[in-house]
Design a protein around this motif. Sequence first.
Motif, mmCIF file in Angstrom:
data_model
loop_
_atom_site.group_PDB
_atom_site.id
_atom_site.type_symbol
_atom_site.label_atom_id
_atom_site.label_comp_id
_atom_site.label_asym_id
_atom_site.label_seq_id
_atom_site.Cartn_x
_atom_site.Cartn_y
_atom_site.Cartn_z
ATOM 1 N N GLY A 41 -34.923 12.516 -19.955
ATOM 2 C CA GLY A 41 -36.213 12.466 -19.286
ATOM 3 C C GLY A 41 -36.275 13.373 -18.069
ATOM 4 O O GLY A 41 -35.275 13.926 -17.608
ATOM 5 N N LEU A 42 -37.483 13.535 -17.557
ATOM 6 C CA LEU A 42 -37.722 14.412 -16.418
ATOM 7 C C LEU A 42 -36.882 14.013 -15.205
ATOM 8 O O LEU A 42 -36.276 14.868 -14.556
ATOM 9 N N LEU A 43 -36.821 12.720 -14.895
ATOM 10 C CA LEU A 43 -36.049 12.277 -13.732
ATOM 11 C C LEU A 43 -34.564 12.575 -13.901
ATOM 12 O O LEU A 43 -33.898 13.001 -12.950
ATOM 13 N N GLN A 44 -34.047 12.382 -15.095
ATOM 14 C CA GLN A 44 -32.643 12.661 -15.364
ATOM 15 C C GLN A 44 -32.358 14.163 -15.236
ATOM 16 O O GLN A 44 -31.349 14.561 -14.662
ATOM 17 N N GLN A 45 -33.265 14.984 -15.731
ATOM 18 C CA GLN A 45 -33.097 16.433 -15.616
ATOM 19 C C GLN A 45 -33.171 16.888 -14.163
ATOM 20 O O GLN A 45 -32.429 17.783 -13.738
ATOM 21 N N MET A 46 -34.059 16.262 -13.393
ATOM 22 C CA MET A 46 -34.152 16.605 -11.971
ATOM 23 C C MET A 46 -32.886 16.178 -11.233
ATOM 24 O O MET A 46 -32.387 16.909 -10.368
ATOM 25 N N MET A 47 -32.346 15.010 -11.580
ATOM 26 C CA MET A 47 -31.101 14.542 -10.967
ATOM 27 C C MET A 47 -29.977 15.534 -11.255
ATOM 28 O O MET A 47 -29.221 15.904 -10.353
ATOM 29 N N LYS A 48 -29.894 16.002 -12.497
ATOM 30 C CA LYS A 48 -28.866 16.976 -12.883
ATOM 31 C C LYS A 48 -29.018 18.263 -12.072
ATOM 32 O O LYS A 48 -28.043 18.778 -11.526
ATOM 33 N N ALA A 49 -30.237 18.766 -11.974
ATOM 34 C CA ALA A 49 -30.480 20.017 -11.252
ATOM 35 C C ALA A 49 -30.114 19.891 -9.773
ATOM 36 O O ALA A 49 -29.483 20.790 -9.198
ATOM 37 N N VAL A 50 -30.476 18.781 -9.164
ATOM 38 C CA VAL A 50 -30.189 18.582 -7.739
ATOM 39 C C VAL A 50 -28.681 18.446 -7.516
ATOM 40 O O VAL A 50 -28.123 19.059 -6.595
ATOM 41 N N LEU A 51 -28.006 17.664 -8.352
ATOM 42 C CA LEU A 51 -26.566 17.490 -8.201
ATOM 43 C C LEU A 51 -25.818 18.806 -8.399
ATOM 44 O O LEU A 51 -24.909 19.137 -7.631
ATOM 45 N N GLU A 52 -26.197 19.574 -9.429
ATOM 46 C CA GLU A 52 -25.519 20.845 -9.680
ATOM 47 C C GLU A 52 -25.757 21.841 -8.547
ATOM 48 O O GLU A 52 -24.849 22.571 -8.153
ATOM 49 N N ARG A 53 -26.962 21.861 -7.998
ATOM 50 C CA ARG A 53 -27.234 22.752 -6.868
ATOM 51 C C ARG A 53 -26.414 22.333 -5.651
ATOM 52 O O ARG A 53 -25.840 23.178 -4.945
ATOM 53 N N ALA A 54 -26.333 21.029 -5.394
ATOM 54 C CA ALA A 54 -25.541 20.537 -4.267
ATOM 55 C C ALA A 54 -24.066 20.909 -4.441
ATOM 56 O O ALA A 54 -23.399 21.297 -3.477
ATOM 57 N N LEU A 55 -23.567 20.821 -5.660
ATOM 58 C CA LEU A 55 -22.178 21.197 -5.927
ATOM 59 C C LEU A 55 -21.956 22.689 -5.688
ATOM 60 O O LEU A 55 -20.920 23.090 -5.143
ATOM 61 N N GLN A 56 -22.928 23.507 -6.074
ATOM 62 C CA GLN A 56 -22.803 24.949 -5.835
ATOM 63 C C GLN A 56 -22.798 25.250 -4.332
ATOM 64 O O GLN A 56 -22.043 26.117 -3.866
ATOM 65 N N VAL A 57 -23.624 24.547 -3.572
ATOM 66 C CA VAL A 57 -23.659 24.733 -2.120
ATOM 67 C C VAL A 57 -22.325 24.296 -1.506
ATOM 68 O O VAL A 57 -21.793 24.966 -0.614
ATOM 69 N N GLU A 58 -21.774 23.190 -1.999
ATOM 70 C CA GLU A 58 -20.466 22.742 -1.511
ATOM 71 C C GLU A 58 -19.397 23.794 -1.792
ATOM 72 O O GLU A 58 -18.541 24.053 -0.945
ATOM 73 N N MET A 59 -19.426 24.407 -2.983
ATOM 74 C CA MET A 59 -18.447 25.432 -3.330
ATOM 75 C C MET A 59 -18.611 26.652 -2.417
ATOM 76 O O MET A 59 -17.625 27.217 -1.937
ATOM 77 N N THR A 60 -19.848 27.053 -2.168
ATOM 78 C CA THR A 60 -20.103 28.180 -1.270
ATOM 79 C C THR A 60 -19.552 27.886 0.115
ATOM 80 O O THR A 60 -18.911 28.736 0.736
ATOM 81 N N ASP A 61 -19.778 26.669 0.597
ATOM 82 C CA ASP A 61 -19.255 26.276 1.899
ATOM 83 C C ASP A 61 -17.727 26.281 1.896
ATOM 84 O O ASP A 61 -17.092 26.740 2.849
#
Length: 153
Positions: A41-61
């Motif tokens: 569902g849309l909420l699950q896809q949004m959760m995935k997108a937000v978590l993956e983006r946060a992980l990428q930001v953590e890796m950059t940091d």
Amino acid sequence: MPQGRQEEAARRLAGVLSPQAIDGLIADAADAGIGLDGAGGLLQQMMKAVLERALQVEMTDHLGYEAGDPAGRGSGNNRNGSYPKTITTTAGPVTVDVPRDRDAAFEPVIVPKRKRRLAQVDDMILSLYARGMTTRDISTHLKEVYGSEVSPA
């Protein structure tokens, strides 16, 4: 987070998620035959997108440079792909791609290593247990509501 920072974050979020933007997301999901909640569902896809983006930001940091930045060449530690990890969230089970580095020194904060549930889910389980639900009842409840398998242990 201090109250002022929470209010500022809420204002920025409201600006990004305007009624028009939300209407567009809902319409796109409906056109694609995707529901708002549940598996895929849309909420699950949004959760995935937000978590993956946060992980990428953590890796950059962690590394100190953006993906593809020439500053990372010869730094001694680089991005090294990712691995899939299924975690239990309040939107149901979500499979995210967790980035890794060559030195295996990256320790994600939002989705810690060796953890399969987000903190909010753990808090909910503790709350249900404190209110008198048995561990088996909680396991069944999570399966019915979120589609997530959690051991009664």
